[in-house]
Scaffold this motif. Structure first.
Motif, PDB file in Angstrom:
ATOM      1  N   GLU A  31       0.531  -1.241  -0.210  1.00 61.59           N
ATOM      2  CA  GLU A  31       0.104  -0.575  -0.316  1.00 61.59           C
ATOM      3  C   GLU A  31       1.020   1.741  -0.244  1.00 61.59           C
ATOM      4  N   LEU A  32       1.873   1.185   0.825  1.00 63.33           N
ATOM      5  CA  LEU A  32       2.677   2.196   0.765  1.00 63.33           C
ATOM      6  C   LEU A  32       4.111   2.782  -0.082  1.00 63.33           C
ATOM      7  N   GLU A  33       4.179   1.278  -1.022  1.00 65.94           N
ATOM      8  CA  GLU A  33       5.781   1.645  -1.829  1.00 65.94           C
ATOM      9  C   GLU A  33       4.603   0.205  -3.556  1.00 65.94           C
ATOM     10  N   PRO A  34       3.814   1.133  -4.031  1.00 66.35           N
ATOM     11  CA  PRO A  34       2.867  -0.060  -5.029  1.00 66.35           C
ATOM     12  C   PRO A  34       4.042  -0.452  -6.149  1.00 66.35           C
ATOM     13  N   ASP A  35       4.845   0.368  -6.397  1.00 68.22           N
ATOM     14  CA  ASP A  35       6.035   0.072  -7.317  1.00 68.22           C
ATOM     15  C   ASP A  35       7.318  -0.847  -7.106  1.00 68.22           C
ATOM     16  N   LEU A  36       6.887  -1.462  -5.915  1.00 73.37           N
ATOM     17  CA  LEU A  36       7.892  -2.098  -5.767  1.00 73.37           C
ATOM     18  C   LEU A  36       8.157  -3.556  -6.613  1.00 73.37           C
ATOM     19  N   ARG A  37       8.913  -3.916  -7.225  1.00 71.06           N
ATOM     20  CA  ARG A  37       8.849  -5.641  -7.946  1.00 71.06           C
ATOM     21  C   ARG A  37       9.267  -6.808  -7.674  1.00 71.06           C
ATOM     22  N   ASP A  38       8.726  -7.085  -6.216  1.00 67.64           N
ATOM     23  CA  ASP A  38       8.394  -8.243  -5.736  1.00 67.64           C
ATOM     24  C   ASP A  38       8.071  -9.338  -6.294  1.00 67.64           C
ATOM     25  N   ILE A  39       8.361 -10.729  -6.211  1.00 66.47           N
ATOM     26  CA  ILE A  39       8.044 -12.419  -7.065  1.00 66.47           C
ATOM     27  C   ILE A  39       8.314 -12.977  -6.093  1.00 66.47           C
ATOM     28  N   TYR A  40       7.339 -13.690  -5.788  1.00 67.89           N
ATOM     29  CA  TYR A  40       6.867 -14.387  -4.591  1.00 67.89           C
ATOM     30  C   TYR A  40       6.442 -16.367  -5.391  1.00 67.89           C
ATOM     31  N   VAL A  41       7.677 -17.195  -4.690  1.00 66.95           N
ATOM     32  CA  VAL A  41       7.647 -18.022  -5.655  1.00 66.95           C
ATOM     33  C   VAL A  41       8.289 -19.189  -4.392  1.00 66.95           C
ATOM     34  N   GLU A  42       7.536 -20.332  -5.098  1.00 71.28           N
ATOM     35  CA  GLU A  42       7.886 -22.173  -4.073  1.00 71.28           C
ATOM     36  C   GLU A  42       9.433 -21.748  -3.673  1.00 71.28           C
ATOM     37  N   GLY A  43       9.913 -22.144  -4.084  1.00 73.43           N
ATOM     38  CA  GLY A  43      11.270 -22.366  -3.330  1.00 73.43           C
ATOM     39  C   GLY A  43      12.882 -21.883  -3.726  1.00 73.43           C
TER      40      GLY A  43
END
Length: 293
Positions: free
Chosen positions: A17-29
């Motif tokens: 909400e505070l930093e919507p431009d973050l380029r974050d990726i979530y993966v399994e392992g």
């Protein structure tokens, strides 16, 4: 020793909400993380971060509410679904990546803009192709004389059977412990023979489920009617590595015996992947699009 801190869902909501431009990726392992990071760097991407789902606290109760299993794949899906539900505006660069697994077979889908799936059953299946295997066989194993195309075709026949057996266990909710191929698989000449009925009997016996044999076989036959042409959607990634290790075991020179270990084989197969080839795949194209300014 204290376990590594896991971020609470509420913390992540506040973060995006505070930093919507973050380029974050979530993966399994970790293997998924390493491959995605390497690919993106090869394509000139910067200022992104890849996290394994173990860094996030996904309560088992929440998984139950969403009718998801308590595993890394379903935790990634749960995070994506809850992020979309909770965030006031969906960040265009936030991405969760999960294996497709059995979803095509069970005709299961998710409406979620944050969530991307592998093109095939799992990320390991990007390694199941002639270019990767030929490079591995030649440079890694010193087996340049083996017919790679035939090997993949022979392996796939066994691997598709194993995939459907695993899917049957999943569909029936038996939660059985897997069985090693053992003596149910053999090589006759250049062909691989898999004794499906014998394997199923031993699998059920191991898990004290022999009384479920008729139900199991009926469900297996039902699942076989759900056809799809792409082989890599019908093979489990870890099974591919394990069966490949079994296949090459007696063909290796003494100096290559480290390749009896599936972990070593998996790592070396990854080293044979080219970023240009991955860039042709739909998942990786979409990932690059999502990270674009």
């Amino acid at each position: 020793m204290e376990s590594e801190y896991r971020h609470k869902f509420e913390e992540l909501v506040a973060r995006y909400e505070l930093e919507p431009d973050l380029r974050d990726i979530y993966v399994e392992g970790t293997t998924d993380k390493d491959l995605i990071e390497w690919f993106l760097k090869q394509k000139g991407q910067q200022d992104f971060a890849v996290y394994v789902i173990d860094t996030v606290d996904i309560p088992p109760e929440r998984l139950n509410e969403l009718e998801l299993n308590n595993n890394n794949r379903d935790r990634v899906i749960a995070l994506a679904l809850d992020m979309q539900r909770q965030l006031s505006e969906i960040p265009s660069h936030l991405t969760c990546i999960a294996d497709k697994d059995f979803d095509w077979l069970f005709q299961k889908s998710y409406e979620c803009d944050i969530l991307l799936f592998t093109d095939y059953s799992s990320l390991e299946m990007y390694l199941f192709n002639e270019k990767v295997l030929e490079k591995f066989m030649t440079l890694g194993l010193g087996l340049s004389n083996l017919p790679v195309k035939k090997i993949l075709n022979d392996l796939s026949k066994v691997l598709e059977e194993l995939f459907l057996i695993r899917a049957t266990n999943e569909a029936l909710g038996l939660k059985m412990t897997w069985l090693d191929l053992g003596k149910c698989c053999s090589i006759r000449g250049t062909a691989i023979e898999f004794q499906t009925e014998s394997f199923i009997t031993k699998y059920l016996n191991k898990n004290s489920q022999y009384s479920s044999q008729q139900i199991f076989i009926a469900k297996l036959q039902e699942l076989k009617t759900n056809t799809i042409t792409e082989q890599r959607c019908k093979i489990r990634g870890h099974d591919f590595i394990d069966v490949l290790c079994w296949y090459i075991k007696n063909k290796l020179a003494k100096s290559r015996k480290i390749f009896h270990d599936p972990k070593n084989v998996a790592v070396n197969l990854l080293l044979c992947v080219e970023s240009e080839e991955l860039a042709k795949e739909h998942l990786f194209q979409r990932l690059l699009e999502r990270l674009s300014p």
